[in-house]
Design a protein around this motif. Structure first.
Motif, PDB file in Angstrom:
ATOM      1  N   VAL A  18      62.011  44.530  77.590  1.00  0.00           N
ATOM      2  CA  VAL A  18      62.994  45.247  76.774  1.00  0.00           C
ATOM      3  C   VAL A  18      64.322  44.509  76.870  1.00  0.00           C
ATOM      4  N   ILE A  19      64.820  44.077  75.709  1.00  0.00           N
ATOM      5  CA  ILE A  19      66.131  43.434  75.634  1.00  0.00           C
ATOM      6  C   ILE A  19      67.050  44.405  74.906  1.00  0.00           C
ATOM      7  N   LEU A  20      68.118  44.799  75.571  1.00  0.00           N
ATOM      8  CA  LEU A  20      69.061  45.746  75.003  1.00  0.00           C
ATOM      9  C   LEU A  20      70.250  44.978  74.440  1.00  0.00           C
ATOM     10  N   VAL A  21      70.662  45.347  73.232  1.00  0.00           N
ATOM     11  CA  VAL A  21      71.873  44.761  72.654  1.00  0.00           C
ATOM     12  C   VAL A  21      72.798  45.879  72.218  1.00  0.00           C
ATOM     13  N   GLY A  22      74.060  45.768  72.605  1.00  0.00           N
ATOM     14  CA  GLY A  22      75.066  46.742  72.205  1.00  0.00           C
ATOM     15  C   GLY A  22      75.702  46.313  70.895  1.00  0.00           C
ATOM     16  N   GLY A  38      66.504  36.978  68.340  1.00  0.00           N
ATOM     17  CA  GLY A  38      65.799  35.724  68.590  1.00  0.00           C
ATOM     18  C   GLY A  38      65.144  35.705  69.956  1.00  0.00           C
ATOM     19  N   LEU A  39      65.870  36.186  70.969  1.00  0.00           N
ATOM     20  CA  LEU A  39      65.286  36.279  72.312  1.00  0.00           C
ATOM     21  C   LEU A  39      64.067  37.191  72.319  1.00  0.00           C
ATOM     22  N   ALA A  40      64.210  38.350  71.698  1.00  0.00           N
ATOM     23  CA  ALA A  40      63.113  39.321  71.667  1.00  0.00           C
ATOM     24  C   ALA A  40      61.885  38.741  70.958  1.00  0.00           C
ATOM     25  N   ARG A  41      62.118  38.031  69.876  1.00  0.00           N
ATOM     26  CA  ARG A  41      61.005  37.424  69.141  1.00  0.00           C
ATOM     27  C   ARG A  41      60.283  36.407  70.017  1.00  0.00           C
ATOM     28  N   ARG A  42      61.037  35.519  70.654  1.00  0.00           N
ATOM     29  CA  ARG A  42      60.419  34.476  71.479  1.00  0.00           C
ATOM     30  C   ARG A  42      59.727  35.045  72.710  1.00  0.00           C
ATOM     31  N   GLN A  43      60.249  36.128  73.245  1.00  0.00           N
ATOM     32  CA  GLN A  43      59.681  36.729  74.454  1.00  0.00           C
ATOM     33  C   GLN A  43      58.655  37.821  74.146  1.00  0.00           C
ATOM     34  N   HIS A  44      58.462  38.113  72.865  1.00  0.00           N
ATOM     35  CA  HIS A  44      57.587  39.225  72.452  1.00  0.00           C
ATOM     36  C   HIS A  44      58.030  40.518  73.126  1.00  0.00           C
ATOM     37  N   ALA A  45      59.343  40.706  73.178  1.00  0.00           N
ATOM     38  CA  ALA A  45      59.935  41.875  73.831  1.00  0.00           C
ATOM     39  C   ALA A  45      60.396  42.869  72.770  1.00  0.00           C
ATOM     40  N   LEU A  46      60.592  44.090  73.202  1.00  0.00           N
ATOM     41  CA  LEU A  46      61.169  45.121  72.348  1.00  0.00           C
ATOM     42  C   LEU A  46      62.682  44.924  72.329  1.00  0.00           C
ATOM     43  N   LEU A  47      63.270  44.946  71.141  1.00  0.00           N
ATOM     44  CA  LEU A  47      64.714  44.864  70.999  1.00  0.00           C
ATOM     45  C   LEU A  47      65.255  46.283  70.874  1.00  0.00           C
ATOM     46  N   ALA A  48      66.026  46.708  71.864  1.00  0.00           N
ATOM     47  CA  ALA A  48      66.644  48.037  71.834  1.00  0.00           C
ATOM     48  C   ALA A  48      68.088  47.867  71.383  1.00  0.00           C
ATOM     49  N   PHE A  92      59.830  35.935  60.668  1.00  0.00           N
ATOM     50  CA  PHE A  92      59.401  36.365  62.004  1.00  0.00           C
ATOM     51  C   PHE A  92      59.544  37.872  62.123  1.00  0.00           C
ATOM     52  N   GLU A  93      58.772  38.410  63.016  1.00  0.00           N
ATOM     53  CA  GLU A  93      58.785  39.857  63.209  1.00  0.00           C
ATOM     54  C   GLU A  93      59.330  40.196  64.589  1.00  0.00           C
ATOM     55  N   VAL A  94      60.212  41.154  64.624  1.00  0.00           N
ATOM     56  CA  VAL A  94      60.785  41.627  65.879  1.00  0.00           C
ATOM     57  C   VAL A  94      60.542  43.125  65.964  1.00  0.00           C
ATOM     58  N   ARG A  95      59.995  43.564  67.077  1.00  0.00           N
ATOM     59  CA  ARG A  95      59.863  45.006  67.314  1.00  0.00           C
ATOM     60  C   ARG A  95      61.236  45.499  67.770  1.00  0.00           C
ATOM     61  N   TRP A  96      61.746  46.550  67.121  1.00  0.00           N
ATOM     62  CA  TRP A  96      63.060  47.045  67.503  1.00  0.00           C
ATOM     63  C   TRP A  96      63.138  48.553  67.361  1.00  0.00           C
ATOM     64  N   GLU A  97      64.060  49.105  68.104  1.00  0.00           N
ATOM     65  CA  GLU A  97      64.384  50.530  68.039  1.00  0.00           C
ATOM     66  C   GLU A  97      65.907  50.636  68.023  1.00  0.00           C
ATOM     67  N   PHE A  98      66.398  51.688  67.388  1.00  0.00           N
ATOM     68  CA  PHE A  98      67.834  51.937  67.375  1.00  0.00           C
ATOM     69  C   PHE A  98      68.099  53.205  68.172  1.00  0.00           C
ATOM     70  N   HIS A  99      69.066  53.140  69.061  1.00  0.00           N
ATOM     71  CA  HIS A  99      69.418  54.290  69.898  1.00  0.00           C
ATOM     72  C   HIS A  99      70.924  54.514  69.826  1.00  0.00           C
ATOM     73  N   THR A 100      71.306  55.775  69.855  1.00  0.00           N
ATOM     74  CA  THR A 100      72.715  56.134  69.900  1.00  0.00           C
ATOM     75  C   THR A 100      72.975  56.917  71.180  1.00  0.00           C
ATOM     76  N   PHE A 101      74.008  56.526  71.890  1.00  0.00           N
ATOM     77  CA  PHE A 101      74.454  57.239  73.077  1.00  0.00           C
ATOM     78  C   PHE A 101      75.913  57.595  72.844  1.00  0.00           C
ATOM     79  N   ARG A 102      76.397  58.601  73.538  1.00  0.00           N
ATOM     80  CA  ARG A 102      77.796  59.004  73.412  1.00  0.00           C
ATOM     81  C   ARG A 102      78.528  58.685  74.704  1.00  0.00           C
ATOM     82  N   GLY A 103      79.800  58.315  74.557  1.00  0.00           N
ATOM     83  CA  GLY A 103      80.622  58.040  75.725  1.00  0.00           C
ATOM     84  C   GLY A 103      81.451  56.795  75.520  1.00  0.00           C
TER      85      GLY A 103
END
Length: 153
Positions: A18-22, A38-48, A92-103
């Motif tokens: 899991v690679i998290l990007v703010g 790009g990192l997530a694609r190369r690592q086959h990781a989930l982009l959060a 290329f395909e990247v698996r990703w999710e979008f999350h919202t946090f407050r603070g």
């Protein structure tokens, strides 16, 4: 007796899952999102992809609809990300999710990284001059020393 480690690696599975990007809509955060994709694609990781909605008590006390504004920003960011992934889906395909946090951005990203079990954090460099003195979110994340942190200009 063997010593147990909380983070053990297995052959063939090393690397981030899991690679998290703010993101906050700034140019540097969008550069960070592109880099992290790009990192997530190369690592086959989930982009959060994480947007931390600011909590502005003073603005809310004055009757400013802060939540509505930050909800609109989050919706705009989701649409921007969807459009960008649609444009490159045949490349290329990247698996990703979008999350919202407050603070505040720092605590929001720390909470997000913990809850999403991030293996790496990517953020854009601060575009605010005052952060050179006080310290940016990126510097605070690096100093926390809990994840590998990449700061993208």
């Amino acid at each position: 007796m063997t010593e147990q480690h909380s983070h053990q690696f297995e052959r063939g599975t090393d690397g981030p899952k899991v690679i998290l990007v703010g993101v906050d809509g700034s140019d540097s955060s969008l550069h960070a999102a592109a880099y992290a994709a790009g990192l997530a694609r190369r690592q086959h990781a989930l982009l959060a992809v994480v947007y931390v909605q600011p909590v502005m008590a003073a603005g809310a006390a004055l009757g400013v609809p802060v939540a509505d504004t930050t909800d609109e920003i989050a919706a705009d960011l989701v649409q921007y990300i969807r459009d960008a992934t649609e444009r490159v889906k045949d490349i290329f395909e990247v698996r990703w999710e979008f999350h919202t946090f407050r603070g505040d951005p720092y605590n929001g990203l720390v909470t997000a990284a913990d809850e999403l079990k991030a293996d790496a954090v990517v953020v854009g460099a601060s575009e605010q001059a005052g952060h050179r003195i006080v310290g940016s979110v990126a510097v605070r994340l690096v100093k926390a020393g809990r994840w590998p942190v990449t700061v993208v200009p």
